[in-house]
Design an enzyme around this catalytic site. Structure first.
Site, mmCIF file in Angstrom:
data_model
loop_
_atom_site.group_PDB
_atom_site.id
_atom_site.type_symbol
_atom_site.label_atom_id
_atom_site.label_comp_id
_atom_site.label_asym_id
_atom_site.label_seq_id
_atom_site.Cartn_x
_atom_site.Cartn_y
_atom_site.Cartn_z
ATOM 1 N N ASP A 1 16.109 3.421 -4.095
ATOM 2 C CA ASP A 1 16.105 4.546 -3.847
ATOM 3 C C ASP A 1 14.793 5.206 -4.251
ATOM 4 O O ASP A 1 14.598 5.353 -5.501
ATOM 5 C CB ASP A 1 17.161 5.203 -4.458
ATOM 6 C CG ASP A 1 17.258 6.796 -4.490
ATOM 7 O OD1 ASP A 1 16.359 7.245 -3.751
ATOM 8 O OD2 ASP A 1 17.993 7.297 -5.152
ATOM 9 N N ASP B 1 15.756 8.254 3.795
ATOM 10 C CA ASP B 1 16.275 8.137 2.130
ATOM 11 C C ASP B 1 17.445 7.186 2.169
ATOM 12 O O ASP B 1 18.101 7.128 3.451
ATOM 13 C CB ASP B 1 16.431 9.612 1.470
ATOM 14 C CG ASP B 1 16.263 9.651 0.093
ATOM 15 O OD1 ASP B 1 16.608 8.342 -0.559
ATOM 16 O OD2 ASP B 1 16.018 10.649 -0.621
ATOM 17 N N HIS C 1 10.465 9.189 0.074
ATOM 18 C CA HIS C 1 10.115 9.694 -1.300
ATOM 19 C C HIS C 1 9.665 8.352 -1.987
ATOM 20 O O HIS C 1 10.310 7.390 -2.036
ATOM 21 C CB HIS C 1 10.768 10.613 -2.186
ATOM 22 C CG HIS C 1 12.211 10.192 -2.713
ATOM 23 N ND1 HIS C 1 12.260 9.623 -3.793
ATOM 24 C CD2 HIS C 1 13.568 10.428 -2.081
ATOM 25 C CE1 HIS C 1 13.581 9.116 -3.997
ATOM 26 N NE2 HIS C 1 14.364 9.664 -3.001
ATOM 27 N N GLU D 1 10.734 13.920 -5.299
ATOM 28 C CA GLU D 1 11.996 14.052 -4.811
ATOM 29 C C GLU D 1 13.234 14.064 -6.085
ATOM 30 O O GLU D 1 14.199 14.990 -5.803
ATOM 31 C CB GLU D 1 12.520 13.191 -3.601
ATOM 32 C CG GLU D 1 13.409 13.731 -2.815
ATOM 33 C CD GLU D 1 14.836 13.139 -3.299
ATOM 34 O OE1 GLU D 1 15.851 13.572 -2.644
ATOM 35 O OE2 GLU D 1 15.014 12.286 -4.342
ATOM 36 N N GLU D 2 13.106 13.149 -6.738
ATOM 37 C CA GLU D 2 14.355 13.184 -7.649
ATOM 38 C C GLU D 2 14.344 14.419 -8.730
ATOM 39 O O GLU D 2 15.340 14.416 -9.505
ATOM 40 C CB GLU D 2 14.165 11.725 -8.386
ATOM 41 C CG GLU D 2 14.215 10.650 -7.633
ATOM 42 C CD GLU D 2 15.617 10.504 -7.162
ATOM 43 O OE1 GLU D 2 16.445 11.144 -7.558
ATOM 44 O OE2 GLU D 2 15.925 9.300 -6.294
HETATM 45 ZN ZN LIG Z 1 16.370 9.278 -2.997
#
Ligand SMILES: [Zn+2]
Length: 345
Positions: free
Chosen positions: A169, A224, A62, A201-202
């Protein structure tokens, strides 16, 4: 791996819902490395090898990051914000931030005081971003409600190939799937290989849903970051003994496909690469969960990059782990054949 491009990605703002600048960079980077590069209405970029092949594998990392969104402006000209994704409000006071406005980046400092510093229950609604504005009217000349905000922290190399920065991330995951696809082309991958940099994604998971629904893969791999049990990490009993610098992490949980996992383990063995093992009791909390439940259902696995201090202003990962995730995924892409049978018996 192209370290300069990795660092360029990590310096780019991509708060969930506002990933366009990052996705554009990935699109341009992959144009001469894939057989086809597409972008969808959300901005998700997918690079493809062998687009006509009927058997398809999709790896997704992501592109979005957590952050803040300007929600209101006080009469004193300070900005109020709401959270985008799983932020820790206590990590913001005293830090510089970037506000991504339509006219470019504006800088701010998040107000701090002895009382704020002592408040362990600080809420996102308690944060005030000082941009130097004289009053509300002055602030609104530069900022719009809905502008996104990240920490103003850059990438720095640490000892022993470790690296620190904001929101590794999961921009390192988006980088890994793209580099792996480029490597898989050199290795002569024969099946349809799809590498996607997903949005959202978050927050909503929309990018993984759009991408997997459109690609209709036979196998999906989410790439991830994952929590470690080293350096102030979480309990080994909960998720396994996972450390930065010790290689890619494969996950055991009820939904991850055991045969896909064992194919990945075979790839690691052929490469002479150590892999770590983590456990998740339910869903993985990644794009894998979303891709799994698209179309008629998609078998999936999760390749995780060990990461310290996740969702903090300065996360720490290892360049060696990033390179090994690229190598593992490239080998996986290249090893698949159209008759790969995933039925357990
Ligand atoms: Zn992530």
């Amino acid at each position: 791996m192209n370290r300069e491009f990795l660092y360029e990605l990590l310096e780019t703002g991509s708060v969930s819902g506002n990933e366009t600048e990052l996705e554009k960079k990935i699109y341009d980077y992959m144009k001469d490395k894939a057989d086809l590069v597409t972008v969808d209405e959300l901005g998700c970029v997918t690079a493809v090898l062998n687009p006509a092949a009927p058997f398809k594998v999709l790896a997704a990392g992501h592109a979005d990051e957590i952050g803040l969104m300007v929600s209101a402006v006080g009469s004193d000209g300070t900005l109020m914000a709401t959270k985008i994704g799983g932020i820790y409000p206590t990590t913001y006071p005293g830090h510089k931030v970037r506000i991504y406005t339509k006219n470019g980046i504006l800088y701010g400092a998040v107000a701090n005081s002895r009382d704020i510093a002592k408040n362990a229950d600080l809420k996102v609604s308690d944060l005030r971003i000082d941009i130097g504005a004289k009053d509300k009217e002055d602030a609104l000349r530069y900022v719009e409600l809905g502008d996104t905000v990240t920490f103003d922290t850059g990438v720095r190399e640490l000892l022993n190939g470790y690296v620190t920065g904001r929101a590794l991330d999961d921009r390192i995951g988006a980088f890994i799937v793209m580099e792996a696809l480029a490597e898989a082309k050199k290795k002569g991958a024969a099946v349809g290989c799809y590498a996607a940099a997903t949005t959202g994604e978050e927050t909503t998971g929309n990018g993984a849903y759009f991408t997997a629904s459109r690609v209709k893969p036979d196998i999906a791999v989410a790439v991830d970051v994952t929590y470690t049990s080293d350096n102030c990490g979480i309990s080994e009993a909960l998720t396994g003994d996972v450390a930065v610098g010790k290689g890619p992490v494969l996950c055991n949980n009820p939904s991850i496909h055991k045969k896909v996992n064992s194919l990945l383990r075979d790839c690691a063995r052929r490469l002479g690469m150590a892999v770590q093992t983590e456990a998740a009791s339910g869903q993985t909390g990644t794009d894998g969960d979303t891709m799994h439940l698209t179309g008629a259902g998609v078998p999936f696995a999760l390749v995780s990059i060990p990461l310290r201090y996740m969702h903090n202003p300065d996360e720490v990962g290892s360049l060696k782990d990033i390179q090994e995730c690229i190598d593992l995924l490239a080998e996986f892409f290249a090893s698949l054949t159209a008759d790969t049978d995933l039925k357990p018996f």
